[in-house]
Design a protein around this motif. Structure first.
Motif, PDB file in Angstrom:
ATOM      1  N   MET B 186       0.823  -1.217   0.000  1.00  0.00           N
ATOM      2  CA  MET B 186       0.000   0.000   0.000  1.00  0.00           C
ATOM      3  C   MET B 186       0.854   1.264   0.000  1.00  0.00           C
ATOM      4  N   ARG B 189       2.155   1.789  -3.452  1.00  0.00           N
ATOM      5  CA  ARG B 189       1.105   2.341  -4.318  1.00  0.00           C
ATOM      6  C   ARG B 189       0.892   3.817  -4.028  1.00  0.00           C
ATOM      7  N   ALA B 190       0.967   4.165  -2.742  1.00  0.00           N
ATOM      8  CA  ALA B 190       0.701   5.556  -2.352  1.00  0.00           C
ATOM      9  C   ALA B 190       1.902   6.452  -2.588  1.00  0.00           C
ATOM     10  N   LEU B 268      -5.283   2.912   8.537  1.00  0.00           N
ATOM     11  CA  LEU B 268      -5.546   1.480   8.382  1.00  0.00           C
ATOM     12  C   LEU B 268      -5.274   0.778   9.715  1.00  0.00           C
ATOM     13  N   LEU B 338      -9.208   0.945   2.178  1.00  0.00           N
ATOM     14  CA  LEU B 338      -8.963   2.121   1.333  1.00  0.00           C
ATOM     15  C   LEU B 338      -8.503   3.287   2.195  1.00  0.00           C
ATOM     16  N   PRO B 339      -7.679   4.146   1.637  1.00  0.00           N
ATOM     17  CA  PRO B 339      -7.257   5.318   2.402  1.00  0.00           C
ATOM     18  C   PRO B 339      -8.424   6.265   2.654  1.00  0.00           C
ATOM     19  N   ARG B 340      -8.381   6.938   3.789  1.00  0.00           N
ATOM     20  CA  ARG B 340      -9.490   7.814   4.164  1.00  0.00           C
ATOM     21  C   ARG B 340      -9.254   9.253   3.734  1.00  0.00           C
ATOM     22  N   ILE B 341     -10.311  10.053   3.834  1.00  0.00           N
ATOM     23  CA  ILE B 341     -10.190  11.478   3.522  1.00  0.00           C
ATOM     24  C   ILE B 341      -9.482  12.222   4.654  1.00  0.00           C
TER      25      ILE B 341
END
Lengths: 362, 342
Positions: B186, B189-190, B268, B338-341
């Motif tokens: 992750m 990817r980020a 996460l 999924l990543p949060r806002i």
């Protein structure tokens, strides 16, 4: 981990729990405004050790939860357009509109990229010159400065195929609406840590003056949360409401002036529709005319459809703290995180998702 | 395969045609790295010598993005993942199949790196690829490379491991730190660079399992590898299958500091992150400390910890006791993390 472990230390926590139980001298009803607080309270197990007489309800502080079904439908319509490529934060992906979600649009072939920062959307625009990259701007004071900076960067770098669909919201407006609701009977607010870093603890003084509401700005670690609840209970017991900032390692009284300047440069106040709360004047942010080229609504002539909320869904009442998720007839039956009906279930920070995930009956 | 230097060559639709280009790919790349007497025959199916015991058979597909990451790549993952699925039932892995779906345009050097990595993983684990298949799909119809590996293993008659066999009082042991693989993927990817030497934990566990079963016969009731959905989801599956409840102690959960830091940043929980070289063992209470000592003395299990206990209670429920003295339910994963806002 510095600034984390020390706030989870057992030696620090045990006296705080004892103190919390001593502090509650009459029934108190508190609202935690922020979705991250909601999850942190569940995650640390604080609900299972709350003293009798202390009730915590969740407020409207999850940006995904308060995004209206009409806006979600507009997002999905946009995703289905040719030559449009959406860049979104991850938790928007599964939020239901009236006809499916962005996840459904993606399965139909819509181009949707999950990004970790709005600046990533600019890179996507650079790499896909034939697409118009639309960043879906959903968030509160915490995220808007970054998005304002992204728009300014696009302007500076002359990136033409990039724009933002702004449904940004600001927190004080809906809090004011909620506090005017006679049914709500809130004695104190656990004020959001991240939002307050931008707007400053001073932003809650009007709530003290207007509604005699106890206000404490707190962080997200167990010691922060327990301390916040103790301070609120004490203020209420002594009938001395005030703004108490115990998150001084992040939040100042004035907030972050530079961040607010960025926002003021690019955005101006606008009326905004809140899921569950309806339209609230001046509670949103739209892109100023000077940057209209980066305003997706103007550039793509977006019309927000007139959409009713999902039938049977009581997310509105949950967002107002009027009821709790287990009392919703859909909760855990038709509405689960795998198949959410309402926004409170779909967001990882939503109240229903928190109740479903962490359970309320341990 | 052509006169071009390998560094310039890419996968063409022709490589999946079954014709000359396919033959070249098999002969000059796959056999070069994966050669063994059974594969070399290139027959329609592999014929493998039988031996006493029951057959374990498993399959898994790998679609990971990025295909190269710190600590491994999609090829190594495909070999280890299938070996571990066999090992979790107490099987000795015998052989694997390798199905490749390649996207037109994949650089041949990338494919060679992956096949070489598969070869290395097979050699180190002692489990050969004995049959395979390659397809090429047009550009855009796949994401660089998808791999399917199936595996066959032999379970001795005396061994019977299943999630249903967890019993009240059993201890739950995790063989090492949680979430190393998931967070590595992750953060890659980020585009987030983290301090420390964070890498995937991908590794084969069959030798560790063989040792546990040999030295503690009858004491190990359940083994699971907590891959996608993480420790939380695997424990929920064990609790559901056994009709019992599991109580975890949050303080005892092994998590690397850099994984915790990344979880804080991305919003996460390590409990839900994928692991590719860890196992959960549900074991009888008395030998649990000795079994833990054995695990800790191995390279695969040096960070092992007893993380919880199987208890009577609501069937299928996993509850965690938090460091502050509270408790909460640990539900299975819903959807992708999924990543949060905020």
């Amino acid at each position: 981990m510095r600034h984390v472990d020390e706030y989870r230390d057992q030696a620090l926590i045990e006296p705080l729990i004892a103190e919390l139980h001593r502090s509650v001298q009459k029934p108190v009803r508190l609202m935690e405004v922020c979705g991250t607080h909601t999850m942190a309270i569940f995650r640390s197990g604080i609900r299972s050790i709350l003293p009798a007489g202390m009730e915590i309800v969740s407020g409207p502080g999850c940006p995904v939860c308060v995004t209206s079904a009409a806006h979600m439908d507009a997002f999905i319509d946009l995703a289905d357009r040719d030559a449009v490529r959406l860049a979104i934060f991850g938790d928007l992906f599964r939020v239901p509109g009236s006809r499916g979600s962005l996840a459904h649009a993606s399965s139909r072939g819509a181009k949707i990229d999950v990004v970790y920062s709005s600046m990533d959307a600019l890179d996507i625009a650079r790499n896909h010159p034939d697409d118009l990259v639309v960043f879906l701007g959903v968030g509160f004071e915490t995220t808007t400065p970054g998005i304002a900076a992204t728009i300014l960067a696009a302007h500076r770098q002359r990136i033409d195929n990039f724009c933002v669909f702004s449904t940004h919201k600001v927190i004080p407006g809906p809090l004011d609406v909620l506090m005017q609701d006679p049914e709500l009977r809130i004695n104190g607010l656990l004020c959001p840590g991240h939002v307050s870093a931008i707007i400053g603890a001073g932003a809650y003084q009007p709530f003290v003056d207007r509604y005699r509401l106890a206000c404490v700005v707190a962080g997200f670690e167990p010691a922060d949360l327990l301390n916040g609840l103790i301070r609120l209970a004490r203020q209420i017991a002594q009938d001395r409401p005030a703004v108490d900032n115990i998150y001084t390692r992040v939040v100042s009284w004035e907030g972050n002036r530079r961040a607010r300047e960025l926002v003021d440069t690019v955005f101006e106040p606008a009326d905004m529709e809140w899921r569950g709360l309806g339209p609230i004047p001046g509670s949103g942010l739209k892109i100023k005319q000077a940057y209209h080229h980066y305003d997706a609504e103007q550039r793509l002539e977006i019309v927000i459809p007139d959409v009713p909320e999902a039938k049977g869904c009581i997310c509105g009442q949950i967002l107002k703290g009027q009821t709790t998720p287990p009392r919703c007839p859909l909760f855990g039956k038709r509405c689960t995180p795998a198949h959410p009906i309402g926004p409170c279930m779909v967001s990882s920070e939503g109240t229903c998702a928190a109740f479903f995930k962490y359970g309320a009956d341990t | 395969m052509t006169n071009e230097p390998v560094s310039d060559q890419v996968i063409l639709l022709d490589h999946g045609s079954g014709g000359l280009a396919s033959q070249q790919l098999i002969g000059e790349l796959f056999l070069k790295y994966l050669d063994n007497p059974i594969l070399r025959g290139l027959e329609d199916s592999a014929v493998v010598d039988n031996r006493p015991g029951r057959l374990a058979f498993t399959t898994d597909s790998y679609v990971v993005d990025p295909i190269f990451f710190p600590g491994g790549d999609i090829g190594k993952l495909a070999v280890h993942g299938t070996i571990n699925d066999l090992a979790m039932r107490g099987a000795e892995p015998i052989c694997l199949s390798l199905g490749l779906i390649l996207e037109e345009g994949l650089p041949l050097t990338d494919l060679e790196t992956i096949i070489s990595s598969i070869s290395e993983a097979c050699k180190q684990s002692g489990v050969p690829i004995v049959t395979g298949d390659t397809k090429v799909v047009p550009r855009g119809k796949a994401d660089k490379i998808f791999i399917n590996t199936s595996g066959v293993g032999i379970v001795p008659e005396t061994i019977s491991l299943s999630s249903r066999q967890a019993a009240v009082g059993d201890k739950v042991i995790l063989s090492g730190t949680m979430g190393d693989h998931g967070i590595t993927i992750m953060t890659r990817r980020a585009g987030i660079a983290l301090q420390g030497n964070l890498q995937s934990d991908t590794m084969p566990l069959h030798r560790l399992v063989a040792r546990l079963l040999a030295e503690f016969p009858g004491s190990v009731h359940t083994l699971r590898d907590p891959t996608r959905g993480g420790v939380a989801t695997s424990l929920n599956e064990i609790a559901a299958a056994s009709g019992l409840s599991i109580q975890l102690d949050e303080k005892s959960l092994p998590v690397r500091p850099e994984v915790r830091a990344a979880c804080e940043i991305l919003g996460l929980e390590a409990l839900y992150l994928a692991n590719e070289g860890k196992l959960l063992a549900v074991v009888a209470p008395e030998p649990a400390p000795a079994l833990l000592s054995l695990l800790k003395a191995t390279p695969e299990g040096q960070d092992a910890a007893i993380i919880g206990t199987v208890v009577a209670g609501t069937a299928g429920r996993v509850v965690i006791n938090t460091p502050i003295g509270g408790s909460r339910v640990v539900s299975p994963l819903h959807g992708e993390p999924l990543p949060r806002i905020c």
